[in-house]
Scaffold this motif. Structure first.
Motif, PDB file in Angstrom:
ATOM      1  N   GLU A  56      85.272  62.924  70.242  1.00 54.08           N
ATOM      2  CA  GLU A  56      84.674  61.596  70.375  1.00 54.08           C
ATOM      3  C   GLU A  56      83.415  61.597  71.222  1.00 54.08           C
ATOM      4  OE1 GLU A  56      87.362  58.801  72.181  1.00 54.08           O
ATOM      5  OE2 GLU A  56      88.102  60.297  73.566  1.00 54.08           O
ATOM      6  N   ASP A  57      83.273  62.549  72.139  1.00 53.42           N
ATOM      7  CA  ASP A  57      82.096  62.591  73.000  1.00 53.42           C
ATOM      8  C   ASP A  57      81.110  63.687  72.598  1.00 53.42           C
ATOM      9  OD1 ASP A  57      83.717  64.689  73.695  1.00 53.42           O
ATOM     10  OD2 ASP A  57      83.598  64.349  75.849  1.00 53.42           O
ATOM     11  N   ALA A  58      81.312  64.290  71.435  1.00 51.47           N
ATOM     12  CA  ALA A  58      80.433  65.372  70.980  1.00 51.47           C
ATOM     13  C   ALA A  58      79.029  64.855  70.687  1.00 51.47           C
ATOM     14  CB  ALA A  58      81.008  66.027  69.728  1.00 51.47           C
ATOM     15  N   GLN A  59      78.049  65.628  71.098  1.00 55.06           N
ATOM     16  CA  GLN A  59      76.653  65.308  70.798  1.00 55.06           C
ATOM     17  C   GLN A  59      76.307  65.977  69.469  1.00 55.06           C
ATOM     18  OE1 GLN A  59      74.725  63.258  72.712  1.00 55.06           O
ATOM     19  NE2 GLN A  59      76.637  62.959  73.817  1.00 55.06           N
ATOM     20  N   GLY A  60      75.610  65.264  68.633  1.00 57.27           N
ATOM     21  CA  GLY A  60      75.198  65.822  67.348  1.00 57.27           C
ATOM     22  C   GLY A  60      73.778  65.391  67.048  1.00 57.27           C
ATOM     23  N   ASP A  61      73.279  65.798  65.920  1.00 58.46           N
ATOM     24  CA  ASP A  61      71.946  65.360  65.574  1.00 58.46           C
ATOM     25  C   ASP A  61      71.962  63.866  65.277  1.00 58.46           C
ATOM     26  OD1 ASP A  61      72.085  64.736  62.643  1.00 58.46           O
ATOM     27  OD2 ASP A  61      72.656  66.847  62.513  1.00 58.46           O
ATOM     28  N   ASP A  88      75.372  61.633  53.101  1.00 61.00           N
ATOM     29  CA  ASP A  88      76.429  62.493  52.556  1.00 61.00           C
ATOM     30  C   ASP A  88      77.370  63.004  53.649  1.00 61.00           C
ATOM     31  OD1 ASP A  88      74.623  64.203  53.814  1.00 61.00           O
ATOM     32  OD2 ASP A  88      74.723  65.730  52.247  1.00 61.00           O
ATOM     33  N   ARG A  89      77.306  62.369  54.835  1.00 59.94           N
ATOM     34  CA  ARG A  89      78.119  62.851  55.955  1.00 59.94           C
ATOM     35  C   ARG A  89      78.842  61.691  56.631  1.00 59.94           C
ATOM     36  NH1 ARG A  89      74.641  65.325  60.472  1.00 59.94           N
ATOM     37  NH2 ARG A  89      73.953  63.180  60.615  1.00 59.94           N
ATOM     38  N   VAL A  90      80.078  61.968  57.016  1.00 60.91           N
ATOM     39  CA  VAL A  90      80.867  61.026  57.827  1.00 60.91           C
ATOM     40  C   VAL A  90      81.442  61.827  58.989  1.00 60.91           C
ATOM     41  CG1 VAL A  90      82.872  59.503  57.922  1.00 60.91           C
ATOM     42  CG2 VAL A  90      81.483  59.598  55.841  1.00 60.91           C
ATOM     43  N   ARG A  91      81.108  61.409  60.198  1.00 57.28           N
ATOM     44  CA  ARG A  91      81.724  62.035  61.375  1.00 57.28           C
ATOM     45  C   ARG A  91      83.007  61.275  61.702  1.00 57.28           C
ATOM     46  NH1 ARG A  91      76.269  62.046  63.477  1.00 57.28           N
ATOM     47  NH2 ARG A  91      75.456  64.156  63.466  1.00 57.28           N
ATOM     48  N   VAL A  92      84.081  62.018  61.845  1.00 59.03           N
ATOM     49  CA  VAL A  92      85.378  61.455  62.216  1.00 59.03           C
ATOM     50  C   VAL A  92      85.581  61.822  63.678  1.00 59.03           C
ATOM     51  CG1 VAL A  92      87.853  61.460  61.746  1.00 59.03           C
ATOM     52  CG2 VAL A  92      86.228  61.766  59.861  1.00 59.03           C
ATOM     53  N   ARG A  93      85.378  60.851  64.566  1.00 59.48           N
ATOM     54  CA  ARG A  93      85.465  61.098  66.016  1.00 59.48           C
ATOM     55  C   ARG A  93      86.902  60.932  66.489  1.00 59.48           C
ATOM     56  NH1 ARG A  93      80.734  62.185  68.297  1.00 59.48           N
ATOM     57  NH2 ARG A  93      78.888  61.617  67.105  1.00 59.48           N
ATOM     58  N   VAL A  94      87.407  61.992  67.147  1.00 63.57           N
ATOM     59  CA  VAL A  94      88.800  62.013  67.597  1.00 63.57           C
ATOM     60  C   VAL A  94      88.882  62.268  69.094  1.00 63.57           C
ATOM     61  CG1 VAL A  94      89.673  62.795  65.349  1.00 63.57           C
ATOM     62  CG2 VAL A  94      89.077  64.479  67.093  1.00 63.57           C
ATOM     63  N   ASN A  95      89.985  61.796  69.700  1.00 59.78           N
ATOM     64  CA  ASN A  95      90.225  62.051  71.116  1.00 59.78           C
ATOM     65  C   ASN A  95      90.896  63.411  71.298  1.00 59.78           C
ATOM     66  OD1 ASN A  95      92.974  61.668  70.508  1.00 59.78           O
ATOM     67  ND2 ASN A  95      93.036  59.612  71.375  1.00 59.78           N
ATOM     68  N   ASN A 138      93.820  64.152  71.585  1.00 55.48           N
ATOM     69  CA  ASN A 138      95.057  64.270  70.815  1.00 55.48           C
ATOM     70  C   ASN A 138      94.820  64.329  69.305  1.00 55.48           C
ATOM     71  OD1 ASN A 138      96.759  64.117  73.142  1.00 55.48           O
ATOM     72  ND2 ASN A 138      96.308  61.933  73.232  1.00 55.48           N
ATOM     73  N   GLY A 139      93.554  64.350  68.896  1.00 55.18           N
ATOM     74  CA  GLY A 139      93.230  64.437  67.471  1.00 55.18           C
ATOM     75  C   GLY A 139      93.313  63.122  66.742  1.00 55.18           C
ATOM     76  N   ILE A 140      93.297  61.999  67.478  1.00 56.21           N
ATOM     77  CA  ILE A 140      93.419  60.668  66.885  1.00 56.21           C
ATOM     78  C   ILE A 140      92.037  60.018  66.776  1.00 56.21           C
ATOM     79  CG2 ILE A 140      94.464  58.376  67.142  1.00 56.21           C
ATOM     80  CD1 ILE A 140      96.456  60.709  66.549  1.00 56.21           C
ATOM     81  N   VAL A 141      91.749  59.412  65.629  1.00 54.44           N
ATOM     82  CA  VAL A 141      90.459  58.759  65.381  1.00 54.44           C
ATOM     83  C   VAL A 141      90.282  57.594  66.357  1.00 54.44           C
ATOM     84  CG1 VAL A 141      89.042  57.545  63.678  1.00 54.44           C
ATOM     85  CG2 VAL A 141      90.533  59.426  62.950  1.00 54.44           C
ATOM     86  N   THR A 142      89.116  57.574  67.042  1.00 59.30           N
ATOM     87  CA  THR A 142      88.858  56.564  68.058  1.00 59.30           C
ATOM     88  C   THR A 142      87.778  55.551  67.678  1.00 59.30           C
ATOM     89  OG1 THR A 142      87.267  58.022  69.165  1.00 59.30           O
ATOM     90  CG2 THR A 142      89.563  58.088  69.932  1.00 59.30           C
ATOM     91  N   ARG A 143      86.997  55.854  66.654  1.00 61.13           N
ATOM     92  CA  ARG A 143      85.932  54.961  66.213  1.00 61.13           C
ATOM     93  C   ARG A 143      85.966  54.850  64.691  1.00 61.13           C
ATOM     94  NH1 ARG A 143      80.694  57.541  69.170  1.00 61.13           N
ATOM     95  NH2 ARG A 143      81.770  58.132  71.080  1.00 61.13           N
ATOM     96  N   THR A 144      85.446  53.760  64.178  1.00 61.09           N
ATOM     97  CA  THR A 144      85.401  53.593  62.722  1.00 61.09           C
ATOM     98  C   THR A 144      84.528  54.671  62.103  1.00 61.09           C
ATOM     99  OG1 THR A 144      85.727  51.199  62.855  1.00 61.09           O
ATOM    100  CG2 THR A 144      84.717  52.054  60.837  1.00 61.09           C
ATOM    101  N   PRO A 145      85.087  55.526  61.249  1.00 63.06           N
ATOM    102  CA  PRO A 145      84.249  56.508  60.546  1.00 63.06           C
ATOM    103  C   PRO A 145      83.357  55.762  59.550  1.00 63.06           C
ATOM    104  CG  PRO A 145      86.584  57.137  60.488  1.00 63.06           C
ATOM    105  CD  PRO A 145      86.517  55.722  60.970  1.00 63.06           C
ATOM    106  N   GLN A 146      82.079  56.156  59.517  1.00 61.79           N
ATOM    107  CA  GLN A 146      81.153  55.560  58.564  1.00 61.79           C
ATOM    108  C   GLN A 146      80.085  56.569  58.184  1.00 61.79           C
ATOM    109  OE1 GLN A 146      79.810  52.101  60.609  1.00 61.79           O
ATOM    110  NE2 GLN A 146      78.447  53.193  61.956  1.00 61.79           N
ATOM    111  N   ILE A 147      79.496  56.331  57.040  1.00 65.14           N
ATOM    112  CA  ILE A 147      78.443  57.225  56.560  1.00 65.14           C
ATOM    113  C   ILE A 147      77.293  57.207  57.544  1.00 65.14           C
ATOM    114  CG2 ILE A 147      76.670  57.473  54.773  1.00 65.14           C
ATOM    115  CD1 ILE A 147      78.802  56.759  52.728  1.00 65.14           C
ATOM    116  N   GLY A 148      76.729  58.346  57.757  1.00 72.16           N
ATOM    117  CA  GLY A 148      75.590  58.451  58.667  1.00 72.16           C
ATOM    118  C   GLY A 148      75.551  59.783  59.267  1.00 72.16           C
TER     119      GLY A 148
END
Length: 68
Positions: free
Chosen positions: A38-43, A49-56, A58-68
């Motif tokens: 969830e706190d990873a820095q990316g470009d 064509d990309r969706v980042r799935v941000r997890v804590n 424990n591997g649980i999604v913490t933010r709404t995944p969306q295209i971008g």
């Protein structure tokens, strides 16, 4: 590029990251879902064509995944 499927998945917040990744790629075959911390820095480049799935930790999604 015009998206041919869903563009965001608010219903996946609270779900295990790998399950969310599989769901996203099944519901929109034009995107590649990537599980990241969830706190990873990316470009900052927007990619339709990309969706980042941000997890804590424990591997649980913490933010709404969306295209971008």
């Amino acid at each position: 590029m015009v998206s041919l499927g869903k563009t965001s998945w608010p219903e996946l917040v609270g779900v295990e990251g790998e399950v969310a990744k599989e769901t996203i790629e099944r519901e929109n075959s034009t995107v590649n879902a990537i599980v990241v911390a969830e706190d990873a820095q990316g470009d900052t480049q927007f990619r339709c064509d990309r969706v980042r799935v941000r997890v804590n930790e424990n591997g649980i999604v913490t933010r709404t995944p969306q295209i971008g």
